[in-house]
Structure formats: structure tokens, C-alpha cells
Design an enzyme around this catalytic site. Sequence first.
Site, PDB file in Angstrom:
ATOM      1  N   GLU A 251       0.869  -1.179   0.000  1.00 44.78           N
ATOM      2  CA  GLU A 251       0.000   0.000   0.000  1.00 44.78           C
ATOM      3  C   GLU A 251       0.897   1.217   0.000  1.00 44.78           C
ATOM      4  O   GLU A 251       1.608   1.489   0.967  1.00 44.78           O
ATOM      5  CB  GLU A 251      -0.906   0.027   1.222  1.00 44.78           C
ATOM      6  N   CYS A 288      -5.678   6.808   6.478  1.00 46.63           N
ATOM      7  CA  CYS A 288      -5.724   6.557   5.041  1.00 46.63           C
ATOM      8  C   CYS A 288      -6.875   7.293   4.372  1.00 46.63           C
ATOM      9  O   CYS A 288      -6.895   7.444   3.156  1.00 46.63           O
ATOM     10  CB  CYS A 288      -5.849   5.063   4.763  1.00 46.63           C
TER      11      CYS A 288
END
Length: 398
Positions: A251, A288
Site C-alpha cells: 500500500e 488513510c
Amino acid sequence: MSTTPSQATPSQATPSQATPSQASPSHASLPLDTVLDRAAAAGVRARAVPPAERARLLTAVADALDAAAGTLVPVAHRESHLPEARLTGELARTTFQCRLFAERLASGALDDVRVDHADPDWPMGARPDIRRTTVPLGPVLVFAASNFPFAFSVAGGDTVSALAAGCPVVVKAHPGHPELSRLTASVASAALDDAGAPAHLLQLIEGEREGADAVQDHRVKAVGFTGSTRGGRYLFQLAADRPDPIPFYGELGSTNPVVVTPAGWAERGTDIATGFAASFTLGSGQFCTQPGVVFVPDVDAFVGALPPLTAGRCSTTASPGPTPTDSTSSPPTAACARPGASAAARACRTSRSCAPPPTPCARTRPSSPRRSSALPRSSSSTAALTRSRRSSPGSAAP
């Protein structure tokens, strides 16, 4: 430097009674080659551990981490400067992830067994008996993230998904919380040992050079990474350039654009600006879901509606604190979305000491945003850490 299960024995203090000095012994440096040899040997033994037994091991880790909360959380607070309430909740999320995977394993939800029986009358031609399942890949190298010292670190979602798949794990500790990493590894490794897991199922290494060397080592069969785009791309390339390329589950950030319509702005412009600032600074700007660019009908009005911000603090957020940094972060850069938007140009600025004011600018942050789902590596990721195995016609079902 490496932490191994052999350094946390049942004779040591129990997790709930351990202090950092007890649960984190001298950590005598082990060569990377020794750590990876142990991981490879653990992989052979772990492959034979049935799903129900893996579930029991994950539950044991969760119980041990919960029992050690009184020791772990203060260390995490001291190293990360995140509020203890936030860290307590994050540790609960971490152990929830362990138990969630354990429940899925015990129920058979993570099994991927498919059987196509022989069919001589199959319209495309006689079909043989084909059976498919998955087997563990082998040792998985996990790079811990900086901003979630529990949920995306030593015992985080990447580690748990790999253990659930039957893979041993070598965690590369993040330098932002080294003592917590060693302590967590000691607690989790001791729990695995006490539960009868294969030796050296979970190990810890430290250092950027050790991490990069491990990615390129033939004994490592997959890599999990959460962090900066620059660091992730570098490690991905190392994995891809191997003589035997391996999967890289990374990620590396996202932009999370926000579009405000003229009707929405007219109806609740102040609420939108306040909510935007709160989302931007949530968790010191390390979630996030943090928006990276916003499109608004009126730039000047939007900038004027933003709540006051000071170093490390927003009037709309309840969890101020220094921003954790990623050792592989890129320098902050900014570029205004609209040429000539002077208000936006003036507001578009960054700082490493605190989360910058949210602005209608396209910009890259000092640290990439991270995941926020309760199960960062879902059941599909467990399958991703395994490789398919087909049996020939007439062979026994797996």
C-alpha cells in the site's frame, strides 16, 4: 539485529507482568542469514499445521497481547507520542484482527478447495477430474508501518494474514518505534511457543539494509509493505528483479480527492470546510482516509471557512500530537490545482512538524496514507499468500 522466539521463554515473566526490560532482553544480534534459515525451516513445519490449529495459535497471540496491554501501550505512547486512548483502541483492533482470522480459519471460510469431477460428456470435450487447493508460499517479509504501531506493525494485519495462510513471518521493524517492536515480538513469539507453534514462526529484523537484503533473498517468498511511495517502489523493484520474482503486496498511498458541488457548498459550506479540516488532521494527519485534493466552487470562500490550525493541532480534532514519520518518506511537495488561484497558492504549504493546513491544492504528503479497514488483509489476501496446487486425474482430494 533480530528477535527470535528462543529469546522469550516460558521462564520469563508473563505478558501481563512483563516490563520492557524483561520482555525485551538483550536482543543479541543474529545474522540475517540465520534468521532466514530459521524462517525457511519454520515454513516446512508450518505447512503441515491444519487450519484449526492455526486458529488456536492466532487466538493465543491475541490473548497474550491483550494481557500485555499495560506494558505495551505506555511504550507505544512514549515512542510515537500518540495519545494512550488512541493506542489502547488500536491494540484492541489488532487483537480483533487476530481473532477474526482465527474465526474464519476455524469455520473453513478461508479454505479454497475446488473440485471438478470427471465428465466424459462435457460439451467442450471429455473433462478429467481436476482438483485445486492452495498451499502456503513460505516465509513472508513484512515491513511495519510508522503511523499504526500496533495494527500495521509487528502483529498487524499483514503478519496475521500470513500466519493464517500457514506462512512464517519475518517483520522488518519500523525505526519509529523500535522498543515497542521488540516488546511486541517477544510477547507474540512467547505466546506462539507456549501454544506449541513451530519454532521461529515469527521473527524480527531491524535496519534498512537488512530489509532490502531480505527482499532479495531466495528464502523469502512474498513481501508485505505499508509506507511511502518511494520506499515501496524501491522494494517492489527489488522483488521483481530477483531471478525468481516474488509477490509484493504494497500500500503506497492514495490521493482521496473530494469534489464539492455548487449546491452542496451553498447549503452547508461551513460544515464542509470544518469536516474537511477534521478529516485532514485526524490522527495527526496519518489516516488513510485523509483527503489529498479538494475541488471547490469558490476557492477564497473555502480557504476563509477553514478552522484555525496551529502546529500539530486543529480545533476540530481531539487527538493532536507529533506526526509519525516514515523512514522512506519523500520530501513534501505542492502544486496548486488552479493557476492564478492566489489564495490557494498562499495557503498551499507543508511542514514536517505538523499536519499542514488543508488547502484546495494537489499535493503529496510527507507520509503516505494508510489503510483503515478492520481487516486490512481480507480473506482473499490469505489465499494470495498461497499458491495453487492442482491434482492430476485420479489423485486423492486434498
